[in-house]
Design a protein around this motif. Structure first.
Motif, PDB file in Angstrom:
ATOM      1  N   PRO A 186       0.817  -1.213   0.000  1.00 55.09           N
ATOM      2  CA  PRO A 186       0.000   0.000   0.000  1.00 55.09           C
ATOM      3  C   PRO A 186       0.851   1.264   0.000  1.00 55.09           C
ATOM      4  N   ILE A 187       0.458   2.215  -0.831  1.00 58.36           N
ATOM      5  CA  ILE A 187       1.114   3.508  -0.882  1.00 58.36           C
ATOM      6  C   ILE A 187       0.062   4.604  -0.891  1.00 58.36           C
ATOM      7  N   VAL A 188       0.457   5.793  -0.466  1.00 61.46           N
ATOM      8  CA  VAL A 188      -0.360   6.992  -0.629  1.00 61.46           C
ATOM      9  C   VAL A 188       0.517   8.049  -1.282  1.00 61.46           C
ATOM     10  N   SER A 189      -0.074   8.882  -2.117  1.00 63.43           N
ATOM     11  CA  SER A 189       0.712   9.856  -2.869  1.00 63.43           C
ATOM     12  C   SER A 189      -0.068  11.148  -3.038  1.00 63.43           C
ATOM     13  N   ARG A 190       0.663  12.251  -3.030  1.00 64.11           N
ATOM     14  CA  ARG A 190       0.073  13.564  -3.274  1.00 64.11           C
ATOM     15  C   ARG A 190       1.037  14.411  -4.081  1.00 64.11           C
ATOM     16  N   LEU A 191       0.482  15.451  -4.705  1.00 67.64           N
ATOM     17  CA  LEU A 191       1.244  16.371  -5.541  1.00 67.64           C
ATOM     18  C   LEU A 191       1.094  17.787  -5.016  1.00 67.64           C
ATOM     19  N   THR A 192       2.177  18.557  -5.059  1.00 69.60           N
ATOM     20  CA  THR A 192       2.129  19.964  -4.667  1.00 69.60           C
ATOM     21  C   THR A 192       2.666  20.830  -5.797  1.00 69.60           C
ATOM     22  N   GLN A 193       2.023  21.963  -6.017  1.00 69.76           N
ATOM     23  CA  GLN A 193       2.400  22.860  -7.102  1.00 69.76           C
ATOM     24  C   GLN A 193       3.466  23.855  -6.637  1.00 69.76           C
ATOM     25  N   GLY A 194       4.272  24.317  -7.598  1.00 70.26           N
ATOM     26  CA  GLY A 194       5.307  25.290  -7.287  1.00 70.26           C
ATOM     27  C   GLY A 194       5.055  26.660  -7.867  1.00 70.26           C
ATOM     28  N   VAL A 195       3.881  26.847  -8.478  1.00 69.55           N
ATOM     29  CA  VAL A 195       3.511  28.155  -9.019  1.00 69.55           C
ATOM     30  C   VAL A 195       2.088  28.468  -8.561  1.00 69.55           C
ATOM     31  N   SER A 196       1.703  29.726  -8.703  1.00 68.61           N
ATOM     32  CA  SER A 196       0.340  30.126  -8.336  1.00 68.61           C
ATOM     33  C   SER A 196      -0.280  30.921  -9.480  1.00 68.61           C
ATOM     34  N   PRO A 197      -1.593  30.791  -9.695  1.00 68.64           N
ATOM     35  CA  PRO A 197      -2.261  31.505 -10.789  1.00 68.64           C
ATOM     36  C   PRO A 197      -2.175  33.023 -10.615  1.00 68.64           C
ATOM     37  N   LEU A 198      -1.972  33.698 -11.731  1.00 65.73           N
ATOM     38  CA  LEU A 198      -1.959  35.167 -11.722  1.00 65.73           C
ATOM     39  C   LEU A 198      -3.363  35.747 -11.796  1.00 65.73           C
ATOM     40  N   GLY A 199      -4.230  35.077 -12.533  1.00 70.49           N
ATOM     41  CA  GLY A 199      -5.574  35.592 -12.751  1.00 70.49           C
ATOM     42  C   GLY A 199      -6.538  34.462 -13.022  1.00 70.49           C
ATOM     43  N   MET A 298       2.865  23.203  -0.141  1.00 74.99           N
ATOM     44  CA  MET A 298       3.591  22.058   0.400  1.00 74.99           C
ATOM     45  C   MET A 298       3.002  21.660   1.754  1.00 74.99           C
ATOM     46  N   LEU A 299       2.725  22.640   2.610  1.00 76.55           N
ATOM     47  CA  LEU A 299       2.131  22.363   3.920  1.00 76.55           C
ATOM     48  C   LEU A 299       0.730  21.774   3.760  1.00 76.55           C
ATOM     49  N   ARG A 300      -0.008  22.258   2.773  1.00 78.23           N
ATOM     50  CA  ARG A 300      -1.342  21.714   2.497  1.00 78.23           C
ATOM     51  C   ARG A 300      -1.259  20.241   2.121  1.00 78.23           C
ATOM     52  N   MET A 301      -0.324  19.897   1.220  1.00 75.44           N
ATOM     53  CA  MET A 301      -0.155  18.509   0.812  1.00 75.44           C
ATOM     54  C   MET A 301       0.237  17.623   1.984  1.00 75.44           C
ATOM     55  N   LEU A 302       1.174  18.085   2.790  1.00 78.11           N
ATOM     56  CA  LEU A 302       1.650  17.287   3.920  1.00 78.11           C
ATOM     57  C   LEU A 302       0.545  17.086   4.956  1.00 78.11           C
ATOM     58  N   ALA A 303      -0.293  18.100   5.146  1.00 75.20           N
ATOM     59  CA  ALA A 303      -1.414  17.963   6.091  1.00 75.20           C
ATOM     60  C   ALA A 303      -2.403  16.909   5.593  1.00 75.20           C
ATOM     61  N   GLU A 304      -2.660  16.882   4.291  1.00 80.27           N
ATOM     62  CA  GLU A 304      -3.562  15.873   3.730  1.00 80.27           C
ATOM     63  C   GLU A 304      -3.005  14.470   3.941  1.00 80.27           C
ATOM     64  N   LYS A 337      13.198  19.428   4.626  1.00 76.72           N
ATOM     65  CA  LYS A 337      12.991  19.528   6.072  1.00 76.72           C
ATOM     66  C   LYS A 337      11.509  19.680   6.414  1.00 76.72           C
ATOM     67  N   LEU A 338      10.754  20.317   5.526  1.00 73.34           N
ATOM     68  CA  LEU A 338       9.313  20.426   5.756  1.00 73.34           C
ATOM     69  C   LEU A 338       8.665  19.051   5.842  1.00 73.34           C
ATOM     70  N   ILE A 339       9.090  18.135   4.960  1.00 74.82           N
ATOM     71  CA  ILE A 339       8.529  16.779   4.982  1.00 74.82           C
ATOM     72  C   ILE A 339       8.841  16.113   6.317  1.00 74.82           C
ATOM     73  N   ARG A 340      10.082  16.217   6.756  1.00 70.36           N
ATOM     74  CA  ARG A 340      10.465  15.579   8.017  1.00 70.36           C
ATOM     75  C   ARG A 340       9.750  16.206   9.206  1.00 70.36           C
ATOM     76  N   GLU A 341       9.616  17.530   9.199  1.00 73.82           N
ATOM     77  CA  GLU A 341       8.952  18.206  10.319  1.00 73.82           C
ATOM     78  C   GLU A 341       7.491  17.812  10.435  1.00 73.82           C
ATOM     79  N   THR A 366       6.436  20.786  -9.923  1.00 71.03           N
ATOM     80  CA  THR A 366       5.671  20.180  -8.822  1.00 71.03           C
ATOM     81  C   THR A 366       6.600  19.328  -7.959  1.00 71.03           C
ATOM     82  N   GLY A 367       6.058  18.897  -6.817  1.00 71.55           N
ATOM     83  CA  GLY A 367       6.695  17.895  -6.000  1.00 71.55           C
ATOM     84  C   GLY A 367       5.716  16.748  -5.836  1.00 71.55           C
ATOM     85  N   VAL A 368       6.175  15.505  -6.021  1.00 77.24           N
ATOM     86  CA  VAL A 368       5.320  14.328  -5.894  1.00 77.24           C
ATOM     87  C   VAL A 368       5.887  13.458  -4.765  1.00 77.24           C
ATOM     88  N   LEU A 369       5.144  13.366  -3.678  1.00 77.27           N
ATOM     89  CA  LEU A 369       5.576  12.602  -2.516  1.00 77.27           C
ATOM     90  C   LEU A 369       4.740  11.318  -2.412  1.00 77.27           C
TER      91      LEU A 369
END
Length: 373
Positions: A186-199, A298-304, A337-341, A366-369
């Motif tokens: 069993p695995i669980v996986s999530r993705l986090t974005q590295g950019v934000s929408p301008l409009g 990143m914090l949102r993904m880790l919380a999920e 370090k965010l992942i470990r924390e 993106t980051g895929v954990l």
């Protein structure tokens, strides 16, 4: 801590020194270890075959996957622009995984019924690595994902200033390869974005291949100028590497979007070229590289992930865009370090990729954990 996973990571000018350091951290061969993950920075790309042979001989583990990156990841640590390696050993049920040899669009077994099988059963998921210079990698990802039971792959494309190499029991390149996992892993996986929408999202109303002609019935460059602001509009060179096109994924319940580079602008005809084929009616938005938003997401993904976990992870793999890391989060391995924390101190390895794989798509920035639970 669950001892079915162990890991080590080290930096040294000579590969043998780093490998011996990693081996000492592994503590020999953990009981039942039968699958290894090995990632090296591109300083060691030319030595990868020797490094793989070293670990096979010293651990007696026969099956290995991994690859080369301009940087690599380990628990709470990133290595960028230095000679380094990270290795993780997993003890899995012997019938629960199968190393997938290199696939290309011309592979004879690509349509075989048992392509995505693990010892006679359909694979549940897969961890894969690809070569960014191989034609058809996005199509291969989509095809293979469609053959695994969950429809879910994770991984990344190798990144190197030397040779783009990957491991699937042996060292190779020019393909998609990795390991297929049964539902007993069993695995669980999530993705986090590295950019934000301008409009807001726009509709592509006219285009030609990857050339954006109009958005919402207006010249594409006019819309672009309005969203990036007067300062960047006066000096488009400053927008390079900072502003991107975002293509929202239809039907996504998590707001996912594919980030693609702007690769050309014609100010005379008000055209924009992006790194993706376009079709009329597609949604599109402009995005900016944003360290604060990336940190928050990143914090949102880790919380999920934390809410989903019933126990500490046994191990994990992380694939982050080579445009993230220190360039986006700052120095001193903040991203790792965010992942470990947030999730604790568990074996984690991975690399900084030239494209990240999640589900059936190739992403960017993106980051895929992915965690073994």
């Amino acid at each position: 801590m669950d001892n079915s996973f162990s890991y080590g990571h080290a930096s040294a000018p000579q590969w043998i020194t780093a490998a011996q350091d990693c081996l000492a951290q592994l503590g020999g061969k953990p009981a039942g270890a039968n699958l290894g993950f090995l990632y090296v920075t591109d300083d060691f790309a030319d030595d990868l075959e020797d490094i793989l042979d070293f670990f096979k001989a010293r651990t007696a583990v026969a099956h290995w996957v991994g690859g080369v990156g301009v940087g690599i990841c380990a628990t709470g640590q990133e290595y960028l622009d230095e000679a380094a390696m990270a290795v993780m050993l997993a003890a899995l049920p012997a019938d629960a995984f199968r190393v997938l040899p290199g696939l290309t669009l011309s592979s004879p077994g690509l349509t075989a019924p048992d392509l995505a099988h693990v010892h006679g059963r359909p694979a549940q998921s897969g961890i894969v690595h690809g070569d960014p210079y191989t034609a058809g990698i996005p199509e291969l990802i989509e095809l293979l994902a469609g053959r695994v039971a969950s429809g879910f792959l994770v991984g990344g494309l190798t990144s190197s200033r030397r040779r783009n190499l990957q491991i699937a029991d042996t060292v190779g390149s020019g393909c998609l390869s990795g390991v297929l996992l049964a539902d007993t892993v069993p695995i669980v996986s999530r993705l986090t974005q590295g950019v934000s929408p301008l409009g807001p999202q726009h509709e592509v109303t006219d285009c030609q291949r990857n050339i954006l002609i109009s958005l919402d019935g207006r010249p594409a460059l006019d819309v672009f100028y309005e969203e990036i602001g007067e300062i960047l509009a006066r000096d488009l060179n400053r927008a390079a590497g900072y502003i991107f096109a975002g293509l929202p994924i239809p039907g996504s319940d998590t707001g996912d979007y594919l980030v693609r580079n702007l690769i050309g602008i014609d100010t005379g005809q008000k055209l924009i070229a992006i790194g993706e084929m376009l079709e009329p009616g597609m949604p599109l938005m402009f995005c900016r590289r944003d360290g604060m938003s990336a940190h928050q997401d990143m914090l949102r993904m880790l919380a999920e992930l934390k809410r989903e976990l019933r126990a500490p992870p046994r191990g994990g793999v992380y694939y982050s865009c080579l445009g993230r890391g220190a360039g986006l989060f700052g120095p001193d391995s903040v991203e790792l370090k965010l992942i470990r924390e947030q999730l604790g101190d568990f074996p984690l390895v991975g690399f900084f990729a030239n494209g990240e794989i999640s589900h059936d798509r190739l992403y960017g920035y993106t980051g895929v954990l992915t965690l073994f639970t």
